[in-house]
Motif scaffolding. Structure first.
Motif, PDB file in Angstrom:
ATOM      1  N   LEU A  80      33.962  34.716  92.816  1.00  0.00           N
ATOM      2  CA  LEU A  80      34.521  33.351  92.750  1.00  0.00           C
ATOM      3  C   LEU A  80      34.427  32.635  94.098  1.00  0.00           C
ATOM      4  O   LEU A  80      33.808  31.570  94.167  1.00  0.00           O
ATOM      5  CB  LEU A  80      35.960  33.403  92.212  1.00  0.00           C
ATOM      6  CG  LEU A  80      36.654  32.048  92.112  1.00  0.00           C
ATOM      7  CD1 LEU A  80      36.108  31.243  90.946  1.00  0.00           C
ATOM      8  CD2 LEU A  80      38.154  32.198  91.961  1.00  0.00           C
ATOM      9  N   PRO A  81      34.983  33.171  95.208  1.00  0.00           N
ATOM     10  CA  PRO A  81      34.854  32.423  96.469  1.00  0.00           C
ATOM     11  C   PRO A  81      33.435  32.394  97.024  1.00  0.00           C
ATOM     12  O   PRO A  81      33.027  31.405  97.627  1.00  0.00           O
ATOM     13  CB  PRO A  81      35.792  33.167  97.429  1.00  0.00           C
ATOM     14  CG  PRO A  81      35.967  34.512  96.868  1.00  0.00           C
ATOM     15  CD  PRO A  81      35.830  34.370  95.384  1.00  0.00           C
ATOM     16  N   MET A  82      32.656  33.466  96.793  1.00  0.00           N
ATOM     17  CA  MET A  82      31.324  33.526  97.404  1.00  0.00           C
ATOM     18  C   MET A  82      30.319  32.594  96.719  1.00  0.00           C
ATOM     19  O   MET A  82      29.381  32.122  97.344  1.00  0.00           O
ATOM     20  CB  MET A  82      30.777  34.958  97.369  1.00  0.00           C
ATOM     21  CG  MET A  82      31.461  35.920  98.310  1.00  0.00           C
ATOM     22  SD  MET A  82      31.154  35.570 100.035  1.00  0.00           S
ATOM     23  CE  MET A  82      29.475  36.116 100.229  1.00  0.00           C
ATOM     24  N   ASP A 142      36.653  43.536  87.160  1.00  0.00           N
ATOM     25  CA  ASP A 142      37.533  42.429  87.504  1.00  0.00           C
ATOM     26  C   ASP A 142      37.454  42.141  89.015  1.00  0.00           C
ATOM     27  O   ASP A 142      37.346  40.987  89.441  1.00  0.00           O
ATOM     28  CB  ASP A 142      38.965  42.816  87.088  1.00  0.00           C
ATOM     29  CG  ASP A 142      39.934  41.669  87.257  1.00  0.00           C
ATOM     30  OD1 ASP A 142      39.482  40.545  87.490  1.00  0.00           O
ATOM     31  OD2 ASP A 142      41.157  41.916  87.135  1.00  0.00           O
ATOM     32  N   ILE A 143      37.491  43.202  89.825  1.00  0.00           N
ATOM     33  CA  ILE A 143      37.467  43.036  91.286  1.00  0.00           C
ATOM     34  C   ILE A 143      36.162  42.363  91.734  1.00  0.00           C
ATOM     35  O   ILE A 143      36.176  41.489  92.601  1.00  0.00           O
ATOM     36  CB  ILE A 143      37.649  44.407  91.984  1.00  0.00           C
ATOM     37  CG1 ILE A 143      39.085  44.884  91.792  1.00  0.00           C
ATOM     38  CG2 ILE A 143      37.334  44.305  93.481  1.00  0.00           C
ATOM     39  CD1 ILE A 143      39.357  46.255  92.352  1.00  0.00           C
ATOM     40  N   THR A 157      38.252  33.766  85.915  1.00  0.00           N
ATOM     41  CA  THR A 157      39.001  34.687  86.777  1.00  0.00           C
ATOM     42  C   THR A 157      40.337  35.031  86.129  1.00  0.00           C
ATOM     43  O   THR A 157      40.729  36.198  86.056  1.00  0.00           O
ATOM     44  CB  THR A 157      39.260  34.045  88.156  1.00  0.00           C
ATOM     45  OG1 THR A 157      38.056  33.453  88.610  1.00  0.00           O
ATOM     46  CG2 THR A 157      39.746  35.059  89.164  1.00  0.00           C
ATOM     47  N   ILE A 175      36.532  38.794  91.270  1.00  0.00           N
ATOM     48  CA  ILE A 175      37.465  38.234  92.256  1.00  0.00           C
ATOM     49  C   ILE A 175      36.706  37.802  93.512  1.00  0.00           C
ATOM     50  O   ILE A 175      37.006  36.773  94.112  1.00  0.00           O
ATOM     51  CB  ILE A 175      38.566  39.273  92.596  1.00  0.00           C
ATOM     52  CG1 ILE A 175      39.566  39.363  91.446  1.00  0.00           C
ATOM     53  CG2 ILE A 175      39.288  38.907  93.898  1.00  0.00           C
ATOM     54  CD1 ILE A 175      40.628  40.423  91.641  1.00  0.00           C
ATOM     55  N   PHE A 176      35.674  38.582  93.897  1.00  0.00           N
ATOM     56  CA  PHE A 176      34.900  38.222  95.091  1.00  0.00           C
ATOM     57  C   PHE A 176      33.763  37.248  94.770  1.00  0.00           C
ATOM     58  O   PHE A 176      33.337  36.484  95.636  1.00  0.00           O
ATOM     59  CB  PHE A 176      34.355  39.479  95.771  1.00  0.00           C
ATOM     60  CG  PHE A 176      35.431  40.239  96.500  1.00  0.00           C
ATOM     61  CD1 PHE A 176      36.018  39.720  97.644  1.00  0.00           C
ATOM     62  CD2 PHE A 176      35.875  41.463  96.028  1.00  0.00           C
ATOM     63  CE1 PHE A 176      37.028  40.389  98.300  1.00  0.00           C
ATOM     64  CE2 PHE A 176      36.891  42.150  96.678  1.00  0.00           C
ATOM     65  CZ  PHE A 176      37.467  41.618  97.812  1.00  0.00           C
TER      66      PHE A 176
END
Lengths: 249, 101
Positions: free
Chosen positions: A233-235, A226-227, A90, A230-231
């Motif tokens: 990673l948590p999912m 990139d975006i 990330t 970003i999502f």
């Protein structure tokens, strides 16, 4: 009038450059001026990105719904993923986004040397991301996390105390993981190709403070990639509570 | 091509904030939270990060209104996809099964 001092140009000087032959042959005949051409190119990329939002959106919704339905099994599977590499990647992508936005800025102020340097750094960080991803895939392979190829149902039942009916749920999570990170990696590969092409064109002096829309549009695509991460990673990596014991290599 | 410029200094500040938010989201995963709250927390932080990228790095902040329409519409479509799908799955089981109805 030197391109190096572009940041200090007056609007009149910019207008003057618009009418030089250097600029005019970059202007396609259907556009009024370079500014309109730039707006259209950037709008086209935004619309393409809107379709990409739907493309990844369906996968995210699918993952979200199944995480809700099979929470326990998904969290156990998620804990097996390497969050340290996921997190590092990330940061690598965020810094690469900074590099490409600085490349766009360099193009805008006419600093060709910095433009080429920042584009090359962006591509380099993209390659770094792929290398880390490759190491992560290798660790996943070593830890039997590939459903249909290298996966041991018994291991999950005995080691992680899963019920037999939860094993297909773990496989489903892992399928989401491979599909989504794989498609994302494919986007990164295409992005690196586009960034390198821009670096090559920049080296040949194709861009100027009034004509740099290809760099700008490539940067939009790169930021989108990139975006998505970003999502992801948590999912994928951060669904459960980690403990100190999760530093597994 | 907007004349209003975002300076390299602000790009660097935004990037530092983004990296700090990444550390925050990784730290939150070590705090014990019940149920799906880890994902909720992660998605909220992710949404903040994505907004910063769109506003500053993708220059939405200084873009034309036409660009804003495309951003808003893609958000709207994604919202439809999310809300309508989740309306189905999250409400299953709320109504007890009634044979013959």
């Amino acid at each position: 009038m030197s391109l190096d001092q572009a940041s200090t140009w007056t609007p009149a000087e910019r207008d003057e450059l618009q009418h030089t032959s250097l600029v005019r042959h970059r202007l396609e005949e259907q556009f009024r001026d370079l500014e309109q051409q730039h707006e259209v190119a950037s709008l086209g990329m935004w619309i393409f990105l809107a379709t990409e939002v739907m493309f990844f959106g369906t996968l995210f919704v699918g993952l979200g719904v199944y995480t809700y339905m099979h929470h326990e099994a998904f969290v156990k599977a998620s804990e097996k993923l390497n969050w340290l590499i996921g997190g590092t990647n990330t940061v690598v992508l965020l810094i690469s986004s900074l590099m490409i936005v600085l490349a766009v800025h360099s193009a805008r102020v006419g600093n060709q040397r910095h433009l080429v340097m920042f584009l090359a750094l962006t591509a380099l960080l993209g390659v770094c991301f792929l290398c880390l991803k490759g190491v992560e895939y290798y660790i996943d392979w070593r830890e039997n996390l590939i459903p249909g190829w290298k996966f041991d149902a018994e291991e999950w039942i005995q080691r992680d105390h899963l019920r037999p009916e939860q094993v297909p749920q773990v496989q489903l999570f892992l399928l989401f993981y491979w599909t989504m990170t794989g498609l994302h990696a494919l986007h990164v590969i295409l992005g690196i190709g586009a960034v390198l092409a821009m670096a090559l064109l920049a080296r040949r002096g194709r861009f100027s403070p009034v004509y740099y829309s290809p760099v700008d549009v490539t940067a939009l695509y790169w930021h989108f990639v990139d975006i998505v991460w970003i999502f992801l990673l948590p999912m994928l990596y951060l669904t459960g509570t980690h403990t100190g014991a999760d530093f597994h290599f | 091509m907007s004349e209003r410029l975002i300076t390299p200094r602000s790009y660097i500040i935004v990037c530092v904030i983004l990296v700090l938010l990444t550390f925050l989201t990784l730290s939150v995963s070590f705090v014990h939270l019940p149920g799906v709250w880890h994902i909720v927390a992660g998605l909220i932080i992710g949404l903040c990060k994505a907004s910063l990228v769109v506003l500053f790095f993708m220059h939405a902040l200084v873009s034309s209104r036409l660009t804003w329409i495309v951003i808003a519409v893609s958000g709207f479509w994604l919202g439809l996809l999310l809300v309508l799908t989740l309306c189905d799955y999250l409400t299953r089981g709320l109504v007890p099964f009634m044979p013959g109805h």
